[in-house]
Design an enzyme around this catalytic site. Structure first.
Site, PDB file in Angstrom:
ATOM      1  N   ALA A   1      17.126  97.616  26.577  1.00  0.00           N
ATOM      2  CA  ALA A   1      16.330  96.512  27.339  1.00  0.00           C
ATOM      3  C   ALA A   1      16.263  97.055  28.809  1.00  0.00           C
ATOM      4  O   ALA A   1      16.433  96.455  29.761  1.00  0.00           O
ATOM      5  CB  ALA A   1      17.061  95.358  27.296  1.00  0.00           C
TER       6      ALA A   1
ATOM      7  N   GLY B   1      11.852  99.508  27.770  1.00  0.00           N
ATOM      8  CA  GLY B   1      11.908  98.480  26.636  1.00  0.00           C
ATOM      9  C   GLY B   1      11.596  97.079  27.034  1.00  0.00           C
ATOM     10  O   GLY B   1      10.410  96.401  26.601  1.00  0.00           O
TER      11      GLY B   1
ATOM     12  N   LEU C   1       4.234 104.957  31.986  1.00  0.00           N
ATOM     13  CA  LEU C   1       4.324 103.780  32.898  1.00  0.00           C
ATOM     14  C   LEU C   1       4.673 104.695  34.283  1.00  0.00           C
ATOM     15  O   LEU C   1       5.378 105.292  34.239  1.00  0.00           O
ATOM     16  CB  LEU C   1       5.283 102.812  32.602  1.00  0.00           C
ATOM     17  CG  LEU C   1       5.064 102.081  31.323  1.00  0.00           C
ATOM     18  CD1 LEU C   1       6.210 101.083  31.191  1.00  0.00           C
ATOM     19  CD2 LEU C   1       3.695 101.315  31.011  1.00  0.00           C
TER      20      LEU C   1
ATOM     21  N   ARG D   1      23.382  92.941  30.778  1.00  0.00           N
ATOM     22  CA  ARG D   1      21.903  93.320  30.882  1.00  0.00           C
ATOM     23  C   ARG D   1      21.002  92.129  30.096  1.00  0.00           C
ATOM     24  O   ARG D   1      20.054  91.684  30.706  1.00  0.00           O
ATOM     25  CB  ARG D   1      21.584  94.622  30.370  1.00  0.00           C
ATOM     26  CG  ARG D   1      20.032  94.804  30.490  1.00  0.00           C
ATOM     27  CD  ARG D   1      20.035  96.261  30.091  1.00  0.00           C
ATOM     28  NE  ARG D   1      20.186  97.284  31.002  1.00  0.00           N
ATOM     29  CZ  ARG D   1      19.973  98.746  30.899  1.00  0.00           C
ATOM     30  NH1 ARG D   1      19.386  99.039  29.569  1.00  0.00           N
ATOM     31  NH2 ARG D   1      20.254  99.480  31.924  1.00  0.00           N
TER      32      ARG D   1
ATOM     33  N   CYS E   1      12.307 110.569  35.006  1.00  0.00           N
ATOM     34  CA  CYS E   1      11.544 111.544  33.891  1.00  0.00           C
ATOM     35  C   CYS E   1      11.312 113.035  34.557  1.00  0.00           C
ATOM     36  O   CYS E   1      11.578 113.801  33.495  1.00  0.00           O
ATOM     37  CB  CYS E   1      10.025 110.629  33.706  1.00  0.00           C
ATOM     38  SG  CYS E   1      10.550 109.245  32.818  1.00  0.00           S
TER      39      CYS E   1
ATOM     40  N   PHE F   1      13.625 105.879  44.599  1.00  0.00           N
ATOM     41  CA  PHE F   1      12.886 107.199  44.730  1.00  0.00           C
ATOM     42  C   PHE F   1      11.224 106.944  44.960  1.00  0.00           C
ATOM     43  O   PHE F   1      10.747 107.995  45.426  1.00  0.00           O
ATOM     44  CB  PHE F   1      12.917 107.776  43.157  1.00  0.00           C
ATOM     45  CG  PHE F   1      12.059 107.417  42.170  1.00  0.00           C
ATOM     46  CD1 PHE F   1      10.989 107.948  41.989  1.00  0.00           C
ATOM     47  CD2 PHE F   1      12.541 106.414  41.419  1.00  0.00           C
ATOM     48  CE1 PHE F   1      10.062 107.380  40.962  1.00  0.00           C
ATOM     49  CE2 PHE F   1      11.673 105.867  40.529  1.00  0.00           C
ATOM     50  CZ  PHE F   1      10.308 106.345  40.106  1.00  0.00           C
TER      51      PHE F   1
ATOM     52  N   LEU G   1       2.505 116.355  36.444  1.00  0.00           N
ATOM     53  CA  LEU G   1       2.538 115.884  37.496  1.00  0.00           C
ATOM     54  C   LEU G   1       3.638 116.224  38.507  1.00  0.00           C
ATOM     55  O   LEU G   1       3.333 116.423  39.545  1.00  0.00           O
ATOM     56  CB  LEU G   1       2.794 114.243  37.149  1.00  0.00           C
ATOM     57  CG  LEU G   1       1.614 113.569  36.263  1.00  0.00           C
ATOM     58  CD1 LEU G   1       2.067 112.087  35.818  1.00  0.00           C
ATOM     59  CD2 LEU G   1       0.464 113.267  37.184  1.00  0.00           C
TER      60      LEU G   1
END
Length: 480
Positions: A9, A13, A159, A38, A272, A334, A223
């Site tokens: 979650a 997700g 995303l 959570r 990522c 970030f 990227l």
């Protein structure tokens, strides 16, 4: 009624399942997680993550066809399609330490599915995983199958935090990879039908499993490479008197290159980019491709160089020492419009300044003091493990204070570092900030948020990444 269960979650997700529930009222969607806190937050008015537009989507569906639960086994057993969106942190020890993805959580999810399943399942990789993970998952499931058939699909997410809901509503593409067998194609078709409720058919791409897994790593590497490219040029701009904003604008006007991801900054962050490139490097090394591995390693090297270059610029500008000086840090996330601090450049900048004995005062509109103190106390890859496996209560870093107001953070400071491009920082009353600061007053803009000329007129000594240097700074070279 098709039933979907998502294990995990988190940032992927939660929003993804909320949008599927909104767009597919005929599908029951349950998000499960072992973290009681959570799940409680997902069921409350204070969601565990900040993402513009997410609140509205969850409120419209929660209790209707969107549910959040800690009863993992029950919902996995009942689901037709299981999305697995668990952490895939970078290994910190053993084979591939510092580069390879740690698939511990993935493997335990697969074993749990095999234990509780009573009917055929489509299992969808939603986390970013190394190429060929599907093969490992497939082996675990088929060797423990008890006659139940599984199809593994790869459906990576693309995303961007801060725009995740819009990205889900209107994606560039949805990528689904599956086995090139009749059963595999049927499973791909089943997942495709879910997305076809709102995504145009020509944007749903289907590939083989390995292409889908590798496309995610490749997209993030490309990227990140663009950011490192413009950041490398920013250092040259400072050395030559060029303006990186003008250079990036001119380069981006080339239709083959385009303008996106060409903003120079103190460096990229997020959960990522670094992780996926390290993963790509490791896969290249394992496949006997050292030259390719070294090419991608350089993208991370430039990112680290940019952060240390920024810290060195701060220290060298302020008479080569920040010991005992108050430095205000505006922005810790970030990037703007998210409370996410994973791999944020602010961590390395703050640690660099603390290493020179600075006193730091931090303000970020979305990040809590507890989160900031955790980040500054944690080891490099700890953040990517589930919260209950992270170091418990890190000792507060004494030289760091966190305020809920930019003016409070900057009061009495010798210098201000802008590390996140929050819109509100553009609107601050810098004349008021100047009055309250020690003189000479320095601003180090790591995101090119402010107009250097305007601030120089107020009296600030200004450093903006990749912009012509203030005369003051020219005499104080920052060597990394």
């Amino acid at each position: 009624m098709v039933k979907i269960c998502c294990i995990g979650a988190g940032y992927v997700g939660g929003p993804t399942m909320a949008v599927i529930a909104l767009k597919c009222p005929a599908i029951e969607v349950v998000v499960v997680d072992i973290s009681v806190a959570r799940i409680a937050a997902w069921n409350s008015d204070q969601l565990p993550i900040y993402e513009p537009g997410l609140d509205d989507v969850v409120k419209q569906c929660r209790g209707r066809n969107l549910f959040f639960s800690t009863d993992i086994e029950k919902h996995v057993r009942e689901a037709d399609i299981i999305f697995v969106s668990v952490n895939t942190p970078t290994k910190t020890r053993g084979l591939g330490a510092g580069k390879a993805a740690d698939l511990t959580y993935w493997e335990s999810a697969a074993r749990m599915i095999a234990d509780v399943a009573k009917s055929d399942k489509i299992v969808v990789e939603k986390s970013t995983v190394p190429v060929k993970t599907a093969e490992a998952i497939e082996k675990i499931l088929t060797h423990n199958s008890k006659g139940i058939r599984y199809q593994i699909l790869s459906n990576p997410e693309f995303l961007a935090e801060g725009t995740a809901i819009q990205d889900l509503f209107n994606p560039d593409r949805v990528l689904i990879g599956g086995r090139e067998t009749p059963e595999g194609r049927k499973a791909v078709q089943a997942l495709k039908q879910v997305y076809a409720n709102w995504v145009p058919e020509d944007r749903i791409l289907t590939t083989n499993l390995w292409s889908a897994e590798l496309s995610k790593l490749a997209a993030n590497a490309f990227l990140a490479q663009r950011i490192s490219s413009v950041n490398a040029i920013s250092a040259l701009c400072e050395a030559t008197g060029a303006n990186v904003a003008e250079v990036a604008y001119a380069v981006g006007k080339d239709s083959r290159i385009g303008p996106k991801f060409l903003n120079a900054s103190v460096g990229f962050g997020g959960s990522c980019f670094q992780k996926d490139i390290l993963n790509l490097v490791y896969i290249c090394e394992c496949n006997g491709l050292p030259e390719v591995a070294n090419y991608w390693k350089q993208v991370i090297k430039i990112n680290d160089y940019q952060k240390s270059r920024f810290v060195n610029r701060v220290v060298s500008s302020m008479f080569n020492t920040v010991a005992g000086k108050k430095i205000a840090v505006l922005g810790f996330a970030f990037k703007k419009d998210t409370g996410d601090t994973r791999e944020t450049p602010a961590i390395d900048v703050c640690k660099g300044l603390l290493g020179d004995k600075a006193k730091i005062s931090i303000y970020d509109p979305q990040v809590t003091e507890d989160q900031i103190q955790r980040d500054l106390a944690m080891n490099k890859f700890d953040w990517d493990h589930p919260v209950h496996l992270q170091p418990m209560s890190p000792t507060a870093v004494k030289a760091v204070s966190v305020t809920w107001d930019a003016y409070e953070a900057t009061k009495g400071a010798h210098g201000v570092c802008i590390l996140t491009e929050w819109d509100e920082f553009r609107k601050l009353d810098f004349a008021k900030i100047y009055e309250s600061m020690q003189k000479p007053a320095f601003i180090f803009d790591g995101r090119n948020v402010v107009d250097p000329e305007e601030l120089r007129e107020i009296g600030f000594i200004v450093y903006s990444i990749g912009k012509p240097l203030d005369p003051w700074l020219k005499d104080m070279p920052a060597v990394v």
